[in-house]
Enzyme design. Structure first.
Site, PDB file in Angstrom:
ATOM      1  N   ASP A 294     -16.931   6.803 -39.422  1.00  0.00           N
ATOM      2  CA  ASP A 294     -15.957   7.890 -39.302  1.00  0.00           C
ATOM      3  C   ASP A 294     -14.895   7.813 -40.393  1.00  0.00           C
ATOM      4  OD1 ASP A 294     -17.432   8.412 -37.045  1.00  0.00           O
ATOM      5  OD2 ASP A 294     -15.707   8.742 -35.750  1.00  0.00           O
TER       6      ASP A 294
ATOM      7  N   GLY B 170     -14.475  13.144 -35.203  1.00  0.00           N
ATOM      8  CA  GLY B 170     -13.682  12.324 -36.110  1.00  0.00           C
ATOM      9  C   GLY B 170     -12.207  12.621 -36.112  1.00  0.00           C
ATOM     10  N   SER B 171     -11.664  13.175 -35.022  1.00  0.00           N
ATOM     11  CA  SER B 171     -10.235  13.502 -35.018  1.00  0.00           C
ATOM     12  C   SER B 171      -9.378  12.254 -35.205  1.00  0.00           C
ATOM     13  CB  SER B 171      -9.850  14.233 -33.729  1.00  0.00           C
ATOM     14  OG  SER B 171     -10.091  13.429 -32.586  1.00  0.00           O
ATOM     15  N   SER B 172      -9.749  11.147 -34.553  1.00  0.00           N
ATOM     16  CA  SER B 172      -8.939   9.926 -34.674  1.00  0.00           C
ATOM     17  C   SER B 172      -9.067   9.326 -36.069  1.00  0.00           C
ATOM     18  CB  SER B 172      -9.329   8.896 -33.606  1.00  0.00           C
ATOM     19  OG  SER B 172     -10.656   8.469 -33.762  1.00  0.00           O
TER      20      SER B 172
ATOM     21  N   GLY C 243     -15.503  13.713 -30.576  1.00  0.00           N
ATOM     22  CA  GLY C 243     -16.634  13.248 -31.368  1.00  0.00           C
ATOM     23  C   GLY C 243     -16.764  13.866 -32.739  1.00  0.00           C
TER      24      GLY C 243
END
Length: 382
Positions: free
Chosen positions: A198, A144-146, A142
């Site tokens: 994001d 914002g890694s992706s 949650g």
């Protein structure tokens, strides 16, 4: 031989998560934790693509010929404008590559989606190359890694296309718009129906007020906001939680719709408070602390509304309760159901307090990181 680095921040949603999917206002900030890509062209004699993503234990050497024979045909290029058709081909290609876990599968799908899509759109001649990616962000939690990953990849391949055309320049506003759009399409692989917040915050950085669609307003921050970012170490699926709320909304619209409206109104109120902080022309400690007190009240309200929508988790509830023991406020950030929480620190929060609270949370099994909000977005580094 072309060689460069790209980095992009993670993000936290300060106010408005989930409601933002339904067109409500949200406030998000870039994190002082970043994803970094090292890109290096390889000699033509090697004829491979080397992918090295230690965070998901992915190390792959792919013959360039395998990529070219699968994608670079007229039939496959024609389908690129249809997200579903193109993504189905990406999934088909990745299925014949060796991977062991879901994070590896999703990482490969995002990688090849952006490589082939941007190669087609921006005329990249795909040569042998090596890409090494590392991140300070936990995957699937949650923060914002992706999106940070997708923004990094999009910027990387766009910059590569520029260098192949002998265009040497910093990323401008049109580049950032393109990167954000590329990353948003890629985020659909990870999240189904992403709001766009994001990829926007990971591209542009700063603190932003956001609405689904085209409304994005940076909030220039004169005061450095510090937080404790707390990882519950409880994994969860953003897509599943978004679908869970959608089902709840469908079943109880007269209950859930007003809650989503309230979450959006909390975010709007937070924007006004941040603007009041920015308007303090001279240091005024009393006014500043009053603004922080209001931000903390809004954090508690937002967390309560999200919990009512069954999006919290016992670990998140413990973190919020512990923060209140120290006269601070915490809430989940992102999808909820585990993942991360953040604790807003006040300007006068003493180092001893931060240390004591951190030790208590670590003793409870959580991971704690002290970081700042509102830093730079995606950047190219020579």
């Amino acid at each position: 031989m072309i060689q460069f680095k790209v980095s992009a921040p993670g993000k936290v949603i300060l106010y408005g998560e989930h409601a933002v999917v339904y067109g409500k206002t949200a406030v998000a900030a870039s994190l002082g934790l970043r994803t970094v890509i090292d890109f290096t062209e390889l000699p033509e004699t090697e004829q491979v693509i080397k992918i090295c993503f230690p965070k998901v234990n992915l190390f792959l050497t792919l013959p360039l010929q395998q990529l070219q024979s699968f994608f670079l045909t007229n039939k496959n290029v024609e389908s690129i404008e249809s997200h579903e058709m193109f993504y189905n081909q990406i999934k088909q290609f990745v299925s014949i590559i060796s991977y062991a876990t879901l994070p590896q599968k999703l990482s490969l799908e995002a990688f090849f989606y952006l490589l082939i899509y941007i190669a087609h759109k921006d005329d990249i001649h795909i040569k042998p190359f090596q890409i090494h990616l590392n991140t300070e962000l936990s995957v699937g939690s949650g923060v914002g890694s992706s999106a940070s990953y997708a923004v990094c990849l999009a910027a990387c391949f766009l910059h590569w296309s520029h260098l192949q055309k002998n265009i040497y320049k910093a990323l401008d506003i049109s580049d950032l718009e393109a990167i954000s759009k590329y990353a948003l399409n890629c985020e659909r692989i990870m999240h189904g129906t992403p709001s766009g917040i994001d990829n926007s915050i990971c591209t542009y950085g700063s603190i932003i007020e956001f609405k689904k669609g085209d409304y994005l307003k940076p909030l220039a921050v004169t005061e450095t906001l510090k937080i404790l970012l707390v990882d519950t170490r409880v994994s969860r699926s953003t897509k599943a939680l978004v679908e869970k709320l959608s089902e709840l909304k469908h079943r109880y619209p007269v209950i859930i719709n007003p809650i989503l409206d309230s979450i959006g109104n909390v975010a709007k109120e937070a924007v006004e408070v941040v603007q009041r902080i920015n308007a303090l022309s001279v240091p005024d400690n009393e006014s500043l602390l009053e603004c922080y007190k209001q931000l903390m009240t809004l954090i508690n309200i937002n967390q309560g509304l999200l919990a009512t929508c069954q999006l919290s988790h016992p670990s998140l509830d413990r973190i919020c309760a512990e923060a209140q023991n120290y006269a601070l406020a915490a809430k989940l950030t992102g999808a909820g159901g585990g993942g991360y929480a953040f604790i807003l620190l006040q300007p006068d929060t003493q180092p001893e307090t931060i240390s004591s609270l951190s030790r208590k949370l670590i003793a409870d099994g959580f991971t704690v990181t002290l970081t700042n909000l509102g830093g730079a977005g995606v950047q190219i580094h020579k």
